[in-house]
Motif scaffolding. Structure first.
Motif, short mmCIF file in Angstrom:
data_model
loop_
_atom_site.label_atom_id
_atom_site.label_comp_id
_atom_site.label_asym_id
_atom_site.label_seq_id
_atom_site.Cartn_x
_atom_site.Cartn_y
_atom_site.Cartn_z
N VAL A 46 0.80 -1.24 0.00
CA VAL A 46 0.00 0.00 0.00
C VAL A 46 0.84 1.29 0.00
CG1 VAL A 46 -1.65 1.29 1.44
CG2 VAL A 46 -2.03 -1.12 0.98
N PHE A 75 -0.95 1.63 -5.42
CA PHE A 75 -2.21 1.97 -4.76
C PHE A 75 -2.46 3.48 -4.80
CE2 PHE A 75 -4.55 2.60 -0.59
CZ PHE A 75 -5.76 2.12 -1.07
N MET A 76 -3.66 3.85 -5.20
CA MET A 76 -4.15 5.23 -5.31
C MET A 76 -3.48 6.04 -6.44
SD MET A 76 -6.70 5.16 -3.55
CE MET A 76 -7.28 6.78 -3.97
N GLN A 79 -7.04 4.88 -8.78
CA GLN A 79 -8.40 4.65 -8.27
C GLN A 79 -9.24 5.93 -8.17
OE1 GLN A 79 -5.63 3.28 -6.92
NE2 GLN A 79 -5.97 1.18 -6.28
N GLU A 103 -4.87 -3.41 -10.51
CA GLU A 103 -5.73 -4.39 -9.84
C GLU A 103 -7.20 -4.01 -9.98
OE1 GLU A 103 -4.44 -4.95 -5.78
OE2 GLU A 103 -2.39 -5.43 -6.40
N GLY A 104 -8.05 -5.02 -10.16
CA GLY A 104 -9.49 -4.77 -10.19
C GLY A 104 -10.13 -5.31 -11.45
N GLN A 129 -6.25 -9.33 -4.51
CA GLN A 129 -5.74 -8.03 -4.94
C GLN A 129 -5.06 -7.39 -3.73
OE1 GLN A 129 -9.01 -5.88 -6.89
NE2 GLN A 129 -9.73 -7.85 -7.64
N GLN A 131 -3.46 -4.79 -2.98
CA GLN A 131 -3.60 -3.37 -2.63
C GLN A 131 -4.84 -3.12 -1.78
OE1 GLN A 131 -3.50 -0.99 -6.21
NE2 GLN A 131 -1.41 -1.62 -6.70
N THR A 132 -5.88 -3.98 -1.93
CA THR A 132 -7.11 -3.73 -1.17
C THR A 132 -7.50 -4.91 -0.28
OG1 THR A 132 -8.25 -4.34 -3.21
CG2 THR A 132 -8.14 -1.99 -2.66
N THR A 133 -7.49 -6.14 -0.83
CA THR A 133 -7.95 -7.26 0.01
C THR A 133 -7.02 -7.51 1.19
OG1 THR A 133 -6.97 -8.76 -1.59
CG2 THR A 133 -9.35 -8.54 -1.63
N LEU A 135 -5.96 -5.40 3.13
CA LEU A 135 -6.37 -4.55 4.26
C LEU A 135 -7.58 -5.16 4.99
CD1 LEU A 135 -6.08 -1.06 2.54
CD2 LEU A 135 -4.50 -2.10 4.17
N SER A 136 -8.42 -5.91 4.26
CA SER A 136 -9.64 -6.43 4.90
C SER A 136 -9.58 -7.93 5.16
CB SER A 136 -10.85 -6.10 4.02
OG SER A 136 -10.61 -6.54 2.70
#
Ligand code: KIV
Length: 268
Positions: A46, A75-76, A79, A103-104, A129, A131-133, A135-136
């Motif tokens: 990230v 990342f960013m 997006q 990604e996406g 992914q 960059q995002t998954t 984090l969660s």
């Protein structure tokens, strides 16, 4: 190359290893944002910036002779708006990349189309992914249930429609990777997604056994370079301490007559 020859992809971030990848005939060198972890020591991808990705891309492009060079959009960098995506993908191309990866799936199709429309080839990336998954959900295999498989297939189709030239499938079930590879016309590049993809990608530090923080189950270690490097450095330290290094062959001498004259002069 789809359905004719499997595609070899490896991540590259620096001139020295990229030269060896190119010499080995690797088809695609990917300047992945995994650089943030294996080169810069972050816990995830990230924090990686555009400036850092441009610097890694420039180094790899100086080494590249034959391989295709794909660079990750961090990342960013794509997006927030299509304008960001166009500006930043252009920066990576100016730094030496032939193509960019982002990604996406469905959610990124419009952005992918806009980048492709200005003439920049795009590689998609679905499944896990980072960059995002990361984090969660953390590292979790994707496409194990029917619902998640259908979503992945839709993601792949929407990227194909948006004009990608290839799609990375990260940590998807083998079955979904096989269905996607048979369904889309562009090559799929798997990482932890089984043998039915059209090509495979690994992080070079995993392949060479140099990164100890995470050892992904899907990666194959072709050597244990971290052990070899540690041992070599220990030997180097020992040699310095014992005087075994530098030896005569590692040193340079003065011309004998010049040395004699010097000694006389200093002596007098
Ligand atoms: O950043 C990276 O190294 C990647 C590969 C794992 C596909 O995106």
């Amino acid at each position: 190359m789809k359905r004719e020859k499997k595609i070899s992809v490896v991540t590259s971030y620096d001139y020295t290893l990229a030269s060896l990848c190119d010499r080995a005939g690797i088809d695609v060198m990917l300047v992945g944002d995994s650089a943030g972890m294996v080169m810069l020591g972050y816990d995830n991808t990230v924090s990686v910036t555009m400036d850092q990705m441009c610097m890694f891309t420039q180094a790899v492009s100086r080494a590249r002779r034959d391989a295709l060079l794909v660079s990750d959009m961090p990342f960013m960098s794509y997006q927030a708006s299509v304008e960001d995506a166009l500006r930043n993908s252009g920066r990576l191309i100016k730094a030496g990349a032939d193509a960019v990866k982002l990604e996406g799936g469905v959610a990124m199709a419009k952005t992918v189309r806009a980048i492709v429309d200005v003439g920049i080839p795009v590689m998609g990336h679905i499944g896990l992914q980072p960059q995002t998954t990361m984090l969660s959900e953390g590292y979790k295999v994707q496409g194990r249930t029917k619902e998640s498989a259908i979503k992945l297939i839709e993601d792949a189709k929407s990227l194909e429609d948006a004009g990608v030239f290839s799609i990375v499938l990260e940590m998807t079930s083998r079955e979904v990777a096989q269905i996607i590879s048979e369904t889309v016309s562009v090559p799929t590049i798997g990482i932890g997604s089984g043998a039915d993809c059209d090509g495979q990608v690994l992080v070079i530090q995993d392949l060479l056994g140099m990164y100890e923080k995470i050892r992904p189950k899907f990666a194959k270690r072709y050597m244990n370079l971290s052990d070899d490097i540690t041992k070599s450095l220990q030997d180097y330290k020992k040699d310095i301490e014992s005087g075994a290094f530098p030896a005569g062959e590692n040193s340079f001498s003065m011309n004998k007559d010049e040395l004699e004259e010097l000694r006389e002069q200093i002596g007098s």
